[in-house]
Write an enzyme that holds these catalytic residues in place. Structure first.
Site, PDB file in Angstrom:
ATOM      1  N   GLU A  28      21.719  -3.952 -15.788  1.00 15.23           N
ATOM      2  CA  GLU A  28      20.515  -3.312 -15.250  1.00 15.23           C
ATOM      3  C   GLU A  28      19.435  -4.337 -14.920  1.00 15.23           C
ATOM      4  OE1 GLU A  28      19.340  -0.112 -17.832  1.00 15.23           O
ATOM      5  OE2 GLU A  28      21.180   0.991 -17.445  1.00 15.23           O
ATOM      6  N   LYS A  86      20.248  12.637 -17.014  1.00 13.64           N
ATOM      7  CA  LYS A  86      21.080  11.911 -16.045  1.00 13.64           C
ATOM      8  C   LYS A  86      21.889  12.950 -15.296  1.00 13.64           C
ATOM      9  CE  LYS A  86      22.071   7.685 -18.762  1.00 13.64           C
ATOM     10  NZ  LYS A  86      23.001   7.186 -19.807  1.00 13.64           N
TER      11      LYS A  86
HETATM   12  P1  PGA Z   1      25.035   3.838 -18.737  1.00 15.17           P
HETATM   13  O1  PGA Z   1      23.881   3.521 -19.747  1.00 15.17           O
HETATM   14  O2  PGA Z   1      24.465   4.191 -17.436  1.00 15.17           O
HETATM   15  O3  PGA Z   1      25.817   2.558 -18.738  1.00 15.17           O
HETATM   16  O4  PGA Z   1      25.837   4.953 -19.355  1.00 15.17           O
HETATM   17  C1  PGA Z   1      22.580   3.901 -19.597  1.00 15.17           C
HETATM   18  C2  PGA Z   1      22.076   4.419 -20.897  1.00 15.17           C
HETATM   19  O5  PGA Z   1      22.798   4.345 -21.921  1.00 15.17           O
HETATM   20  O6  PGA Z   1      20.995   4.961 -20.945  1.00 15.17           O
HETATM   21 ZN    ZN Z   2      21.413   5.498 -23.277  1.00 13.56          ZN
END
Ligand code: PGA
Ligand code: ZN
Length: 422
Positions: free
Chosen positions: A216, A346
């Site tokens: 990230e 998400k």
């Molecule tokens: P991921 O992690 O997108 O790799 O699942 C992001 C998070 O854990 O918040």
């Molecule tokens: Zn997370």
């Protein structure tokens, strides 16, 4: 002339898709949606690395001869073939109707048949096409869907990474910063940029390395412990001339499921029980200016989460990512048990906008805070910024302030702020 909003039907002319690459160089899905009376749009979907067990299934080809099995040609073929055949020429009165049709067509409990990546790409592309048809900015279209008053979220920005995002140099996954003292996106990014530079200097001095970046975009030096990561974050804030706590606070994504096994939590080289983990997190919250702990315990330990929430100070958000998976049933359970008080949202954990909206509404009704989140594998698509603003997220979590797949979202927020349009 703006079209009227109420009751307008949208007839899909065609849906199509192609395989593109995400920020890790892995395949993902881009879908196009064309509506019969003019709106047309595309959208691409992100992909996680530290995924929750209860997430909807991202369909991968499994053909080791292409991208190590991660190809998305089947998901793409499902859009170009079955989904397009079933939806083209049909009228949908709402996002919910479109999403329900996708769920019915898939027919599996976790979107395994058509793929959550295929389904979400269509759900998002349709949303954007409808916004275009109605000549509405995406954020305000999303706000109307959610019956929310749009507002800009506070960025939660990645500084240091370990865990699955940072090559495992340190056990916990992400140390992030929020800037309570800033009341604009522009000022938040200025402050974070100062701290990111101070942190880069610090890691260059201490670890003789400058540019090892995690998925990230956070810095990923080989800290000797998770706590060393926290104290380096505080040091970087101070070096940049800011007050830790009052001006800039820390948030952690512990991502504890990643280092949990039936033997316990393997944190920084020592095996710990649930109780020892809670003790450690409690101490960190006493010693560092932490205002949020995400996934402090593993995703199946509901009882442990209840204890964690009781033990941590009230100022600390108990934020569920893998625990909740943006899943309304899991969120309801967490509300009933008092196992968390904040939702990491998400959209691709569930796979349609409508289901993610149900998750948002549940969290809001329980007076939870909501952090709208990107994934570690992202594309340059910026729909997440509109979603966070339109759904009035308290925070947006996109990763570091480097790398264009992250900056696409911050830059969109800056543009929304500059327009003063919210
Ligand atoms: P991921 O992690 O997108 O790799 O699942 C992001 C998070 O854990 O918040
Ligand atoms: Zn997370």
């Amino acid at each position: 002339m703006k079209r009227s909003w109420g009751g307008a039907m949208s007839k899909i002319e065609s849906l199509s898709a192609l395989e593109i690459l995400d920020s890790r160089g892995r395949p993902t899905v881009l879908a196009y949606c064309r509506l019969a009376d003019g709106g047309a749009a595309s959208a691409s979907v992100p992909s996680g690395a530290s995924t929750g067990a209860a997430e909807a299934l991202e369909l991968r080809d499994g053909d080791k001869a292409r991208y190590g099995g991660l190809g998305c040609l089947q998901a793409v073929a499902n859009i170009n073939g079955e989904i397009n055949r079933a939806l083209a020429g049909r009228q949908f009165e709402s996002q919910a109707a479109l999403d329900q049709r996708l769920l019915d067509l898939d027919g599996s409990p976790n979107k395994a048949r058509l793929g959550a990546n295929a389904i979400l790409a269509v759900s998002l592309a349709f949303c954007r096409a409808q916004a275009a048809q109605r000549q509405s900015p995406l954020y305000s279209h999303l706000a109307r869907l959610a019956k929310e008053t749009p507002r800009l979220p506070r960025p939660m920005i990645n500084l240091f990474s370990g865990g699955a995002h940072g090559g495992g140099q340190v056990t916990i996954q992400d140390t992030q910063l929020v800037v309570p003292a800033a009341d604009t996106i522009q000022r938040t990014l200025e402050v974070l940029s100062d701290i990111f530079r101070a942190a880069a200097d610090l890691t260059a001095e201490r670890y003789d390395m400058r540019l090892l970046r995690a998925d990230e975009g956070g810095l990923a030096p080989p800290f000797e412990s998770s706590e060393a990561m926290l104290s380096a974050a505080v040091e970087a804030i101070e070096r940049a001339g800011y007050q830790p706590g009052t001006e800039v606070a820390l948030t952690l994504d512990v991502a504890a499921s990643q280092f949990y096994s039936s033997a316990g939590y393997q944190l920084d080289g020592a095996l710990r029980t649930r109780e020892a983990m809670i003790d450690t997190l409690e101490r960190w919250c006493a010693d560092y200016p932490i205002i949020s702990i995400e996934d402090g315990l593993q995703e199946a330990d509901w009882e442990g989460w209840v204890q964690l929430r009781r033990r941590l100070p009230g100022r600390v958000m108990i934020l569920g990512d893998d625990l909740l998976c943006t899943n309304a049933d899991r969120i309801q359970r967490a509300i009933d048990l008092k196992a968390a008080d904040s939702l990491l949202l998400k959209v691709n954990q569930m796979g349609t906008l409508t289901e993610a909206l149900a998750a948002l509404k549940l969290a809001r009704r329980a007076d939870w805070r909501v952090v709208v989140s990107a994934r570690s594998g992202e594309t340059e698509d910026d729909w997440l910024a509109d979603l966070a603003a339109g759904w009035a997220g308290d925070y947006i979590k996109v990763g570091s302030i480097t790398q264009s797949e992250r900056l696409a979202k911050y830059n969109r927020l800056l543009a929304l702020e500059a327009q003063g349009g919210l």
